[in-house]
Design a protein around this motif. Structure first.
Motif, PDB file in Angstrom:
ATOM      1  N   LYS A 200       0.425  23.124  46.022  1.00 37.57           N
ATOM      2  CA  LYS A 200       1.221  22.320  45.099  1.00 37.57           C
ATOM      3  C   LYS A 200       2.516  23.069  44.807  1.00 37.57           C
ATOM      4  O   LYS A 200       2.517  24.289  44.631  1.00 37.57           O
ATOM      5  CB  LYS A 200       0.442  22.081  43.808  1.00 37.57           C
ATOM      6  CG  LYS A 200       1.135  21.162  42.817  1.00 37.57           C
ATOM      7  CD  LYS A 200       0.266  20.915  41.586  1.00 37.57           C
ATOM      8  CE  LYS A 200      -0.940  20.067  41.890  1.00 37.57           C
ATOM      9  NZ  LYS A 200      -1.674  19.688  40.660  1.00 37.57           N
ATOM     10  N   ALA A 204       5.804  20.876  40.525  1.00 41.38           N
ATOM     11  CA  ALA A 204       4.711  19.931  40.256  1.00 41.38           C
ATOM     12  C   ALA A 204       3.637  20.584  39.390  1.00 41.38           C
ATOM     13  O   ALA A 204       3.106  19.966  38.463  1.00 41.38           O
ATOM     14  CB  ALA A 204       4.111  19.433  41.570  1.00 41.38           C
ATOM     15  N   ALA A 205       3.325  21.844  39.695  1.00 40.72           N
ATOM     16  CA  ALA A 205       2.327  22.563  38.899  1.00 40.72           C
ATOM     17  C   ALA A 205       2.813  22.746  37.465  1.00 40.72           C
ATOM     18  O   ALA A 205       2.021  22.654  36.513  1.00 40.72           O
ATOM     19  CB  ALA A 205       2.036  23.923  39.539  1.00 40.72           C
ATOM     20  N   ASP A 208       2.436  19.425  35.623  1.00 37.88           N
ATOM     21  CA  ASP A 208       1.020  19.194  35.307  1.00 37.88           C
ATOM     22  C   ASP A 208       0.566  20.073  34.147  1.00 37.88           C
ATOM     23  O   ASP A 208      -0.228  19.654  33.301  1.00 37.88           O
ATOM     24  CB  ASP A 208       0.155  19.460  36.538  1.00 37.88           C
ATOM     25  CG  ASP A 208       0.251  18.352  37.574  1.00 37.88           C
ATOM     26  OD1 ASP A 208       0.826  17.291  37.243  1.00 37.88           O
ATOM     27  OD2 ASP A 208      -0.233  18.546  38.696  1.00 37.88           O
TER      28      ASP A 208
END
Length: 342
Positions: A200, A204-205, A208
């Motif tokens: 990932k 994006a991490a 999240d």
């Protein structure tokens, strides 16, 4: 003629002799100005603290050579502050009378200290409406007393926990905090998020982890205010202010990701639909990676000279209200991931 020459000579001698006296009178003035400057900067030994630093400092006057110097930025900020305050005062006495004697906010808001996160992103008329608590990472544990005051003493029926994309506190918590200054490290201790893993992207991490932190803060609120929630006196809403468009629904969007511990897509969509007064098709499901529902900026009555109007339920719904509600419902229905049930 001789008399005149003697007179002139005497005058010259007089001026020559008076020169040292002039220098003597200037010397004390110079010394006095140094003394005054030292006093202005807290140089008196009686005014020093245990660490050797003055207990107070002089009032800064900027004589900067560049606009990005600290004193130049200070002066610019304060100039804007006074100017903006003068403009705000033009609201007039009646505006302030509406909340001068007491506050009656509808929401206790825990949000991040980040300077990019400001109240007008979610409330066009925040005065006497939002009881705002700010800290790094929008954490409940670090401001529990203020949160309790808003909910239990001001009786706000809403606890809004609002994080944001690009949160530096969340990113710090994803990594090694051991080398951070002690005060910052301690404030980050309650913030627990998943470290970035392979497969990932870092961005994006990070996004999240921002959502993960909101769910964690909501869980903390449920444990602390569960009785009030069960009795219907309090609703806890977790949301993300996405000014970076990391969640892909448009920059500046406030995304609801949790309501009283519920993060299921269908429930979130139904919740937002109930707020707008429009139904989302029952055969639709929301399946975005972060399981969130988008909230637009529903119409609010603008403040008048008599103060703000924050009615929980409008007595009369206008055409503008209907139009805005339809727009929000349409935005929800068009979210990527909305697919018919099999």
């Amino acid at each position: 003629m001789r008399t005149n020459l003697f007179a002139i000579a005497g005058l010259v001698l007089s001026l020559g002799c008076s020169q040292p006296a002039t220098e003597q009178t200037h010397a004390p003035k110079k010394s006095a100005s140094k003394s005054a400057a030292s006093a202005g900067h807290g140089a008196s030994s009686a005014e020093h603290g245990a660490d050797g630093l003055p207990k107070r400092f002089g009032v800064p006057f900027a004589w900067e050579s560049a606009a990005n110097e600290p004193l130049a930025r200070t002066r610019g900020y304060l100039r804007d502050l006074f100017r903006d305050n003068q403009e705000y005062m033009k609201n007039g006495p009646k505006f302030f009378e509406a909340f001068a004697k007491a506050q009656k906010p509808r929401a206790t808001v825990i949000t991040c200290s980040d300077s990019r996160v400001q109240g007008d992103a979610w409330d066009a008329t925040p005065e006497n409406d939002d009881f705002v608590i700010r800290n790094i990472g929008n954490q409940l544990a670090n401001s529990k007393g203020s949160v309790e005051y808003g909910i239990e003493h001001l009786n706000t029926p809403v606890l809004l926990i609002l994080g944001h994309t690009g949160c530096g506190a969340v990113k710090a918590a994803m990594g090694d905090t051991s080398k951070l200054p002690e005060a910052i490290r301690k404030e980050l201790e309650p913030l627990k998020v998943t470290k970035a893993a392979g497969g990932k992207s870092e961005e994006a991490a990070w996004a999240d982890a921002v959502v993960e932190n909101i769910h964690a803060q909501v869980r903390t609120a449920l444990g602390h205010f569960g009785k009030m929630i069960a009795e219907g006196q309090l609703t806890v809403i977790g949301a993300v202010y996405d000014f970076r468009n990391d969640l892909g629904k448009g920059p500046g969007r406030v995304m609801v990701v949790d309501v009283n511990g519920n993060g299921e897509p269908e429930r979130l969509a139904a919740f937002v639909a109930a707020l707008t007064g429009n139904a989302v098709p029952s055969d639709a499901t929301l399946a975005s990676p972060t399981a969130s529902a988008a909230v637009g900026n529903p119409h609010k009555t603008k403040p008048t000279s008599g103060g703000h109007s924050h009615n929980d339920v409008p007595a009369v719904r206008t055409d503008k209200d209907e139009h805005d509600m339809r727009q929000v419902a349409e935005q929800i229905a068009q979210l990527p991931g909305l697919t018919p049930r099999p």
